[in-house]
Write a protein that holds these residues in place. Structure first.
Motif, PDB file in Angstrom:
ATOM      1  N   UNK A 137     -43.098 -29.917 -35.898  1.00 12.14           N
ATOM      2  CA  UNK A 137     -42.786 -29.934 -37.283  1.00 12.14           C
ATOM      3  C   UNK A 137     -44.533 -29.596 -38.270  1.00 12.14           C
ATOM      4  N   UNK A 138     -45.288 -29.975 -37.687  1.00 15.05           N
ATOM      5  CA  UNK A 138     -46.916 -30.246 -38.486  1.00 15.05           C
ATOM      6  C   UNK A 138     -47.608 -28.472 -38.267  1.00 15.05           C
ATOM      7  N   UNK A 139     -47.309 -28.506 -36.750  1.00 12.47           N
ATOM      8  CA  UNK A 139     -47.575 -26.718 -35.906  1.00 12.47           C
ATOM      9  C   UNK A 139     -46.254 -25.192 -37.082  1.00 12.47           C
ATOM     10  N   UNK A 140     -45.200 -25.906 -36.564  1.00 13.11           N
ATOM     11  CA  UNK A 140     -43.561 -24.789 -36.951  1.00 13.11           C
ATOM     12  C   UNK A 140     -43.172 -25.088 -37.789  1.00 13.11           C
ATOM     13  N   UNK A 141     -43.257 -26.597 -38.752  1.00  9.61           N
ATOM     14  CA  UNK A 141     -41.760 -26.190 -39.663  1.00  9.61           C
ATOM     15  C   UNK A 141     -41.004 -26.832 -39.150  1.00  9.61           C
ATOM     16  N   UNK A 142     -40.186 -27.880 -40.058  1.00 12.00           N
ATOM     17  CA  UNK A 142     -38.600 -28.849 -39.424  1.00 12.00           C
ATOM     18  C   UNK A 142     -37.871 -27.252 -38.479  1.00 12.00           C
ATOM     19  N   UNK A 143     -37.330 -26.557 -39.453  1.00 15.44           N
ATOM     20  CA  UNK A 143     -36.252 -25.520 -38.869  1.00 15.44           C
ATOM     21  C   UNK A 143     -36.475 -24.603 -37.431  1.00 15.44           C
ATOM     22  N   UNK A 144     -37.780 -24.845 -37.775  1.00 13.62           N
ATOM     23  CA  UNK A 144     -38.309 -23.924 -35.895  1.00 13.62           C
ATOM     24  C   UNK A 144     -37.929 -25.011 -34.712  1.00 13.62           C
ATOM     25  N   UNK A 145     -38.548 -26.482 -35.592  1.00 16.35           N
ATOM     26  CA  UNK A 145     -38.489 -27.760 -34.674  1.00 16.35           C
ATOM     27  C   UNK A 145     -37.643 -27.754 -34.052  1.00 16.35           C
ATOM     28  N   UNK A 146     -36.395 -27.707 -35.028  1.00 19.80           N
ATOM     29  CA  UNK A 146     -34.942 -28.227 -34.964  1.00 19.80           C
ATOM     30  C   UNK A 146     -34.656 -26.503 -34.149  1.00 19.80           C
ATOM     31  N   UNK A 147     -35.280 -25.269 -34.153  1.00 21.64           N
ATOM     32  CA  UNK A 147     -34.488 -24.952 -33.003  1.00 21.64           C
ATOM     33  C   UNK A 147     -34.893 -25.229 -31.527  1.00 21.64           C
ATOM     34  N   UNK A 148     -35.609 -25.622 -31.238  1.00 21.83           N
ATOM     35  CA  UNK A 148     -36.276 -26.185 -30.257  1.00 21.83           C
ATOM     36  C   UNK A 148     -35.613 -27.596 -29.496  1.00 21.83           C
ATOM     37  N   UNK A 149     -35.458 -28.130 -30.584  1.00 19.50           N
ATOM     38  CA  UNK A 149     -35.355 -29.805 -29.995  1.00 19.50           C
ATOM     39  C   UNK A 149     -33.729 -29.728 -30.259  1.00 19.50           C
ATOM     40  N   UNK A 150     -33.109 -28.855 -31.415  1.00 15.23           N
ATOM     41  CA  UNK A 150     -31.898 -29.124 -31.628  1.00 15.23           C
ATOM     42  C   UNK A 150     -30.671 -28.292 -30.945  1.00 15.23           C
ATOM     43  N   UNK A 151     -31.041 -27.140 -31.198  1.00 21.14           N
ATOM     44  CA  UNK A 151     -30.609 -25.756 -30.858  1.00 21.14           C
ATOM     45  C   UNK A 151     -30.722 -25.567 -29.583  1.00 21.14           C
ATOM     46  N   UNK A 152     -31.609 -26.302 -28.934  1.00 20.37           N
ATOM     47  CA  UNK A 152     -32.087 -25.805 -27.409  1.00 20.37           C
ATOM     48  C   UNK A 152     -32.628 -24.560 -27.033  1.00 20.37           C
ATOM     49  N   UNK A 153     -33.201 -23.839 -27.871  1.00 23.64           N
ATOM     50  CA  UNK A 153     -33.830 -22.557 -27.041  1.00 23.64           C
ATOM     51  C   UNK A 153     -34.694 -22.795 -26.881  1.00 23.64           C
ATOM     52  N   UNK A 154     -34.737 -21.282 -25.840  1.00 26.14           N
ATOM     53  CA  UNK A 154     -36.282 -21.277 -24.911  1.00 26.14           C
ATOM     54  C   UNK A 154     -37.135 -20.472 -25.665  1.00 26.14           C
ATOM     55  N   UNK A 155     -38.304 -20.824 -25.604  1.00 27.68           N
ATOM     56  CA  UNK A 155     -39.502 -19.840 -26.985  1.00 27.68           C
ATOM     57  C   UNK A 155     -40.290 -18.789 -26.159  1.00 27.68           C
ATOM     58  N   UNK A 156     -40.305 -17.626 -25.671  1.00 30.50           N
ATOM     59  CA  UNK A 156     -40.864 -17.520 -25.310  1.00 30.50           C
ATOM     60  C   UNK A 156     -43.028 -16.535 -25.911  1.00 30.50           C
ATOM     61  N   UNK A 157     -43.218 -16.358 -24.809  1.00 30.30           N
ATOM     62  CA  UNK A 157     -44.992 -16.058 -25.458  1.00 30.30           C
ATOM     63  C   UNK A 157     -44.615 -15.558 -26.732  1.00 30.30           C
ATOM     64  N   UNK A 158     -44.642 -14.642 -27.303  1.00 30.49           N
ATOM     65  CA  UNK A 158     -44.929 -14.210 -28.251  1.00 30.49           C
ATOM     66  C   UNK A 158     -44.262 -14.465 -29.393  1.00 30.49           C
ATOM     67  N   UNK A 159     -42.807 -15.165 -28.927  1.00 27.53           N
ATOM     68  CA  UNK A 159     -42.406 -16.480 -30.553  1.00 27.53           C
ATOM     69  C   UNK A 159     -43.408 -17.016 -30.538  1.00 27.53           C
ATOM     70  N   UNK A 160     -43.730 -17.957 -28.928  1.00 20.65           N
ATOM     71  CA  UNK A 160     -44.465 -18.962 -30.284  1.00 20.65           C
ATOM     72  C   UNK A 160     -45.547 -18.618 -30.054  1.00 20.65           C
ATOM     73  N   UNK A 161     -46.157 -17.800 -29.561  1.00 28.51           N
ATOM     74  CA  UNK A 161     -47.684 -17.601 -30.910  1.00 28.51           C
ATOM     75  C   UNK A 161     -47.387 -17.094 -32.085  1.00 28.51           C
ATOM     76  N   UNK A 162     -46.793 -16.133 -32.721  1.00 23.61           N
ATOM     77  CA  UNK A 162     -46.426 -15.826 -33.476  1.00 23.61           C
ATOM     78  C   UNK A 162     -46.133 -17.336 -34.991  1.00 23.61           C
TER      79      UNK A 162
END
Length: 202
Positions: A137-162
């Motif tokens: 969350x310190x890196x990407x914020x709480x909402x995006x963190x919930x996208x990964x931990x709660x919504x189970x999203x696989x984040x691709x290279x381009x998105x992870x970099x952005x």
């Protein structure tokens, strides 16, 4: 199955179980933790993997036996984060599950094209290790963190970099060279100077 190389002050720990997507057994996880605890003598620490996946997290059988919620994960990330030297996760491929924690604990995350990041704890019914969500969350914020931990999203290279999860993308054959190049200023300074600058950065 953890290879450790020490050269010019740079410690490089390589997860070497490519036939199992570098999934970690209890012994491997404990060994990584031991290396991180001893790395107070290192001038830089690089974590990487052999093959095309950084790590799939816990070995499937070991996870079912309790490794998925073992305190060894927190021991590892808790040893990496306070190191006074520069720490780099050289992600030779996808990083998943508990292995995300060691990457989050590093100062920098360098990845190859095609690398993804995901942490399927919601789907699998486990809690993440305690320090992993706040570090993310310190890196990407709480909402995006919930996208990964709660919504189970696989984040691709381009998105992870952005988003700021990955700091740099380099071709696979240049990954370690690029990681070592990033460490050069740090290892050319005195350990006290490097530690002082790192200590000024929240």
């Amino acid at each position: 199955m953890i290879d450790l190389q020490k050269e010019g002050g740079i410690w490089t720990a390589t997860i070497n179980r490519p036939e199992k997507a570098n999934s970690l057994t209890e012994a491997m996880l404990a060994e990584l933790g031991d290396i991180a605890l001893a790395a107070t003598d290192a001038r830089a620490l690089i974590l990487t993997g052999e093959g095309r996946v950084f790590s799939a997290g816990a070995d499937f059988d070991a996870a079912r036996a309790g490794l998925a919620t073992s305190p060894l994960w927190e021991r590892l990330s808790g040893a990496i984060a306070p190191l006074p030297c520069l720490t780099i996760a050289a992600l030779n491929g996808t990083v998943a599950g508990g292995a995300v924690g060691m990457a989050l604990a590093c100062d920098l995350r360098i990845a190859v094209p095609g690398a993804k990041i995901f942490y399927p704890v919601m789907k699998l019914g486990f809690l993440p290790q305690p320090s992993d969500p706040p570090r993310m969350a310190r890196l990407i914020g709480p909402a995006r963190t919930k996208m990964i931990f709660m919504a189970g999203q696989k984040i691709d290279t381009e998105t992870a970099t952005a988003w700021g999860l990955f700091d740099q993308i380099v071709e696979a054959d240049m990954l370690l060279d690029a990681s070592r190049a990033l460490a050069q200023d740090s290892i050319s300074a005195t350990p006290a100077h490097a530690a002082a600058i790192k200590g000024m950065i929240p």
